[in-house]
Design a protein around this motif. Structure first.
Motif, PDB file in Angstrom:
ATOM      1  N   MET A   1       0.837  -1.204   0.000  1.00  0.00           N
ATOM      2  CA  MET A   1       0.000   0.000   0.000  1.00  0.00           C
ATOM      3  C   MET A   1       0.867   1.247   0.000  1.00  0.00           C
ATOM      4  O   MET A   1       1.651   1.458   0.909  1.00  0.00           O
ATOM      5  N   LYS A   2       0.733   2.042  -1.051  1.00  0.00           N
ATOM      6  CA  LYS A   2       1.496   3.290  -1.105  1.00  0.00           C
ATOM      7  C   LYS A   2       0.830   4.301  -0.177  1.00  0.00           C
ATOM      8  O   LYS A   2      -0.399   4.375  -0.094  1.00  0.00           O
ATOM      9  N   VAL A  16     -12.950  14.970  -1.821  1.00  0.00           N
ATOM     10  CA  VAL A  16     -13.180  13.888  -2.782  1.00  0.00           C
ATOM     11  C   VAL A  16     -11.849  13.249  -3.197  1.00  0.00           C
ATOM     12  O   VAL A  16     -11.765  12.040  -3.420  1.00  0.00           O
ATOM     13  N   THR A  17     -10.791  14.063  -3.256  1.00  0.00           N
ATOM     14  CA  THR A  17      -9.444  13.533  -3.539  1.00  0.00           C
ATOM     15  C   THR A  17      -9.092  12.452  -2.519  1.00  0.00           C
ATOM     16  O   THR A  17      -8.667  11.344  -2.877  1.00  0.00           O
ATOM     17  N   ALA A  18      -9.287  12.771  -1.237  1.00  0.00           N
ATOM     18  CA  ALA A  18      -8.963  11.806  -0.169  1.00  0.00           C
ATOM     19  C   ALA A  18      -9.842  10.561  -0.288  1.00  0.00           C
ATOM     20  O   ALA A  18      -9.362   9.424  -0.172  1.00  0.00           O
ATOM     21  N   GLN A  24      -9.160   3.670  -3.867  1.00  0.00           N
ATOM     22  CA  GLN A  24      -8.190   3.001  -4.751  1.00  0.00           C
ATOM     23  C   GLN A  24      -7.169   2.162  -3.974  1.00  0.00           C
ATOM     24  O   GLN A  24      -6.280   1.563  -4.562  1.00  0.00           O
ATOM     25  N   GLY A  25      -7.311   2.175  -2.627  1.00  0.00           N
ATOM     26  CA  GLY A  25      -6.442   1.306  -1.841  1.00  0.00           C
ATOM     27  C   GLY A  25      -5.170   1.944  -1.307  1.00  0.00           C
ATOM     28  O   GLY A  25      -4.296   1.266  -0.768  1.00  0.00           O
TER      29      GLY A  25
END
Length: 395
Positions: A1-2, A16-18, A24-25
């Motif tokens: 996980m990045k 919404v970005t967060a 997306q994981g």
């Protein structure tokens, strides 16, 4: 996980970005930047950053991600506010949003994110990033946002390859209504929150009040220059070279007080900028007056009647070599080289056809059409198709 650190501003785009990155994981951390302490110059009575940081915290809780506030007001004052005062004092018009991205979000803030072990920094900007291997080297591209109405690539025109390599812009692929719909669906408190206005992270500021903290008011004359001013009728000489022609066309008109009539008084030439109409408080003309030049040395404002006044228009501008910045370093021009591009001299301006000429004096940007109110200190950015290739400070 990045791991990715999101600059949560308390608005819908960063919320919404967060949310999207978590979906997306990615392992997501929310950070709110506090960049301002002095509430005496903000227009709204409530404390805007407090409300914003509160909203950011509620979003982080809802998404179940760690959240903290970082105080960057010292760096913001030094790198953005002091720079603004300096530029206005010289009679130039800075763009704090472009600088805020280069100096704060993708420098100071990015360093903090990387110290937290982040692989990336994400923001709610409406722009996109892609990458391509060119001559065996990975090259990052900064692309306009899908929503032409909201495209914010211009504000990121000073980013480097290094900064882009660690940046993510998830909402750049979406239209604004889609972003709001996602926020509603995810039940985020910011879904219907109005977009913030004003200075990057400070909120709505009365610019003269803001500047008066450092730049003292001083009375001066407002002079109206007639449309048939002799300076507009100088015939073009014969040029020995393209560079000579460009230098001639990039010159701004120079005025002296005897070139027009006194029509009013102002409180300080450094509070005004070319192309400005509001705040002159001069009546009695058929069309409104526009600022065509400010002289901060002699504290005089020169104005012209109507938005088509000749004094507002030029086609060519110069960016000095030390102020030229290529996002795409591999496309940098050598002296004598040219490039056909689309360019803009301010955010929200439609892209216009132009040609870049790299000379010994610097980089000339020659537009096909006249441009209104080319203002020193602002940024010109140039594009090919959807990609922002570079930018520079207008000199």
């Amino acid at each position: 996980m990045k791991r990715v650190v999101v600059g949560l501003s308390g608005g819908v785009d960063s919320s919404v970005t967060a949310y999207l990155l978590k979906e997306q994981g990615y392992e997501v951390i929310g950070l709110f930047m506090k960049n301002w302490h002095d509430d005496s110059v903000t227009i709204s009575d409530e404390c805007p950053w407090l409300e914003d940081s509160n909203d950011a915290m509620i979003v982080a809780e809802k998404l179940g991600i760690p959240f903290q506030t970082v105080d960057l007001s010292a760096q913001y004052k030094e790198r953005i506010v002091d720079y603004m005062f300096n530029e206005y004092e010289k009679g130039r018009t800075p763009n704090p949003d472009v600088l805020c991205n280069r100096e704060i979000k993708f420098d100071v803030f990015m360093d903090i994110a990387l110290s937290l072990g982040a692989d990336y920094v994400a923001t709610g900007h409406y722009c996109r990033k892609s990458e391509e291997v060119i001559d065996g080297k990975k090259v990052y591209k900064l692309l306009a946002g899908k929503d032409g109405n909201k495209d914010q690539s211009y504000f990121l025109c000073q980013l480097s390859q290094e900064q882009l390599s660690k940046a993510l812009f998830p909402v750049g692929e979406l239209l604004k209504p889609e972003v709001r719909a996602i926020a509603k669906e995810a039940d985020l408190i910011t879904a219907d929150k109005k977009d913030s206005q004003g200075l990057c992270f400070i909120g709505k500021v009365r610019l003269p009040d803001f500047l008066q903290q450092k730049l003292q008011p001083k009375k001066g004359k407002i002079i109206q220059v007639p449309a048939d001013h002799l300076g507009y009728q100088i015939p073009e000489p014969n040029f020995d070279s393209k560079a000579e022609e460009l230098a001639f066309k990039a010159q701004k008109y120079v005025y002296k007080p005897t070139d027009g009539k006194v029509v009013g008084e102002h409180q300080g030439a450094h509070y005004f900028t070319k192309g400005q109409r509001k705040g002159l408080a001069v009546g009695g003309t058929k069309e409104p007056l526009f600022v065509i030049e400010t002289d901060v040395e002699d504290n005089v404002i020169y104005t012209g009647e109507g938005k088509n006044h000749q004094g507002l228009y030029r086609k060519v501008l110069l960016v000095k070599d030390e102020e030229v910045h290529w996002v795409r370093e591999d496309l940098k021009l050598a002296v004598g080289e040219t490039m056909e591009v689309m360019a803009r001299i301010r955010y929200r301006q439609a892209l216009e056809k132009a040609t870049l000429y790299q000379t010994n004096e610097g980089l000339y940007v020659a537009f096909d059409n006249n441009q209104s109110a080319i203002q020193e200190g602002q940024f010109v950015a140039w594009y090919k198709n959807e990609e922002l290739l570079g930018s520079g400070v207008i000199s």
